[in-house]
Design a protein around this motif. Structure first.
Motif, PDB file in Angstrom:
ATOM      1  N   LEU A 110       0.918  -1.195   0.050  1.00  0.00           N
ATOM      2  CA  LEU A 110       0.048  -0.053   0.005  1.00  0.00           C
ATOM      3  C   LEU A 110       0.806   1.220  -0.018  1.00  0.00           C
ATOM      4  O   LEU A 110       0.417   2.245  -0.339  1.00  0.00           O
ATOM      5  CB  LEU A 110      -0.977   0.140   1.274  1.00  0.00           C
ATOM      6  CG  LEU A 110      -1.827   1.079   1.451  1.00  0.00           C
ATOM      7  CD1 LEU A 110      -3.104   1.160   0.199  1.00  0.00           C
ATOM      8  CD2 LEU A 110      -2.818   0.979   2.499  1.00  0.00           C
ATOM      9  N   GLU A 111       1.993   1.321   0.384  1.00  0.00           N
ATOM     10  CA  GLU A 111       2.963   2.300   0.712  1.00  0.00           C
ATOM     11  C   GLU A 111       3.323   2.892  -0.686  1.00  0.00           C
ATOM     12  O   GLU A 111       3.540   2.261  -1.786  1.00  0.00           O
ATOM     13  CB  GLU A 111       4.382   2.102   1.305  1.00  0.00           C
ATOM     14  CG  GLU A 111       5.061   3.057   1.745  1.00  0.00           C
ATOM     15  CD  GLU A 111       6.322   2.687   2.262  1.00  0.00           C
ATOM     16  OE1 GLU A 111       7.234   3.439   2.284  1.00  0.00           O
ATOM     17  OE2 GLU A 111       6.536   1.580   2.700  1.00  0.00           O
ATOM     18  N   TYR A 112       3.148   4.345  -0.647  1.00  0.00           N
ATOM     19  CA  TYR A 112       3.556   4.930  -2.080  1.00  0.00           C
ATOM     20  C   TYR A 112       5.031   5.266  -2.323  1.00  0.00           C
ATOM     21  O   TYR A 112       5.683   5.214  -1.187  1.00  0.00           O
ATOM     22  CB  TYR A 112       2.691   6.051  -2.406  1.00  0.00           C
ATOM     23  CG  TYR A 112       3.068   7.352  -1.583  1.00  0.00           C
ATOM     24  CD1 TYR A 112       3.986   8.270  -1.873  1.00  0.00           C
ATOM     25  CD2 TYR A 112       2.219   7.524  -0.165  1.00  0.00           C
ATOM     26  CE1 TYR A 112       4.278   9.296  -1.225  1.00  0.00           C
ATOM     27  CE2 TYR A 112       2.727   8.689   0.493  1.00  0.00           C
ATOM     28  CZ  TYR A 112       3.541   9.585   0.389  1.00  0.00           C
ATOM     29  OH  TYR A 112       3.760  10.691   0.792  1.00  0.00           O
ATOM     30  N   ARG A 113       5.600   5.456  -3.555  1.00  0.00           N
ATOM     31  CA  ARG A 113       7.124   5.564  -3.597  1.00  0.00           C
ATOM     32  C   ARG A 113       7.198   6.927  -3.586  1.00  0.00           C
ATOM     33  O   ARG A 113       6.925   7.907  -4.618  1.00  0.00           O
ATOM     34  CB  ARG A 113       7.338   5.027  -4.891  1.00  0.00           C
ATOM     35  CG  ARG A 113       7.066   3.414  -5.030  1.00  0.00           C
ATOM     36  CD  ARG A 113       7.499   2.780  -6.326  1.00  0.00           C
ATOM     37  NE  ARG A 113       8.958   3.001  -6.642  1.00  0.00           N
ATOM     38  CZ  ARG A 113       9.589   2.496  -7.407  1.00  0.00           C
ATOM     39  NH1 ARG A 113       8.679   1.581  -8.230  1.00  0.00           N
ATOM     40  NH2 ARG A 113      10.846   2.596  -7.658  1.00  0.00           N
ATOM     41  N   ARG A 114       7.824   7.375  -2.722  1.00  0.00           N
ATOM     42  CA  ARG A 114       8.157   9.008  -2.269  1.00  0.00           C
ATOM     43  C   ARG A 114       9.368   9.237  -3.219  1.00  0.00           C
ATOM     44  O   ARG A 114       9.202  10.567  -3.665  1.00  0.00           O
ATOM     45  CB  ARG A 114       8.650   9.197  -0.810  1.00  0.00           C
ATOM     46  CG  ARG A 114       7.524   9.104   0.145  1.00  0.00           C
ATOM     47  CD  ARG A 114       7.878   9.289   1.353  1.00  0.00           C
ATOM     48  NE  ARG A 114       6.790   9.341   2.340  1.00  0.00           N
ATOM     49  CZ  ARG A 114       6.018   8.079   2.707  1.00  0.00           C
ATOM     50  NH1 ARG A 114       6.346   7.140   2.345  1.00  0.00           N
ATOM     51  NH2 ARG A 114       5.065   8.457   3.847  1.00  0.00           N
ATOM     52  N   GLU A 115       9.984   8.666  -3.694  1.00  0.00           N
ATOM     53  CA  GLU A 115      11.279   9.099  -4.509  1.00  0.00           C
ATOM     54  C   GLU A 115      10.944   9.103  -6.065  1.00  0.00           C
ATOM     55  O   GLU A 115      11.891   9.544  -6.622  1.00  0.00           O
ATOM     56  CB  GLU A 115      12.492   7.911  -4.180  1.00  0.00           C
ATOM     57  CG  GLU A 115      12.653   6.684  -5.004  1.00  0.00           C
ATOM     58  CD  GLU A 115      11.422   5.602  -4.842  1.00  0.00           C
ATOM     59  OE1 GLU A 115      10.995   4.668  -5.600  1.00  0.00           O
ATOM     60  OE2 GLU A 115      10.642   5.644  -3.622  1.00  0.00           O
TER      61      GLU A 115
END
Length: 177
Positions: A111-116
């Motif tokens: 579920l975590e989105y890719r901040r980079e």
């Protein structure tokens, strides 16, 4: 190009934290991470805050967000977005405003989105709906609707057996003859 890569959703109730607020997530709600930004310039600004929205294919508009969510989570006053026209929502006539929605990629199967990684800009010619905080059915999160996916020609796969969603750009066919 995959935007969402086997993004999981759950049969169970859960919660998530947004700017120190706890938000309820109902069973079967597909949570995506987005940003709202003024439509000009159309370049990604990494300082733009991300927040969750429900991917709701039953919503027949691009994007619906409450005034309070736009201000608190998006850091934008609705009056700073250019007015485009009006539309109906829950039998009320509401203003549509010009804005870009940026859809974040996730880590495969998480579920975590890719901040980079810069998010994918959704082209929303018909704008977004900013609903008032009173007088309209309240939703705990903004809604990303089917129109936004369709107008951007995105391929959306909901895998009910695995409880996963994949959204990707349409593959362009190239024929050498």
């Amino acid at each position: 190009m995959n935007i969402l890569n086997r993004l999981p959703y759950s049969k169970k109730h859960s919660t998530l934290s947004v700017r120190e607020e706890i938000v309820s997530v109902k069973p079967y709600q597909i949570i995506v991470w987005v940003s709202v930004a003024p439509a000009s310039p159309r370049e990604w600004n990494p300082a733009t805050p991300a927040f969750p929205a429900i991917l709701d294919i039953g919503t027949n508009h691009n994007f619906v967000i409450s005034r309070s969510h736009l201000v608190r989570w998006g850091g934008i006053q609705p009056e700073f977005l250019r007015r485009l026209g009006t539309t109906r929502l829950d039998d009320k006539r509401l203003i549509t405003r010009e804005a870009d929605i940026w859809l974040y990629s996730n880590w495969k199967g998480q579920l975590e989105y890719r901040r980079e990684k810069p998010p994918y800009r959704l082209n929303l010619n018909e704008g977004i709906i900013i609903r008032p905080d009173e007088g309209i059915r309240r939703t705990p999160l903004p809604l990303l609707g089917l129109r936004a996916l369709t107008h951007n020609e995105l391929v959306t796969i909901i895998d009910g057996a695995r409880l996963e969603v994949t959204i990707r750009t349409a593959r362009k066919m190239w024929w050498p003859w």
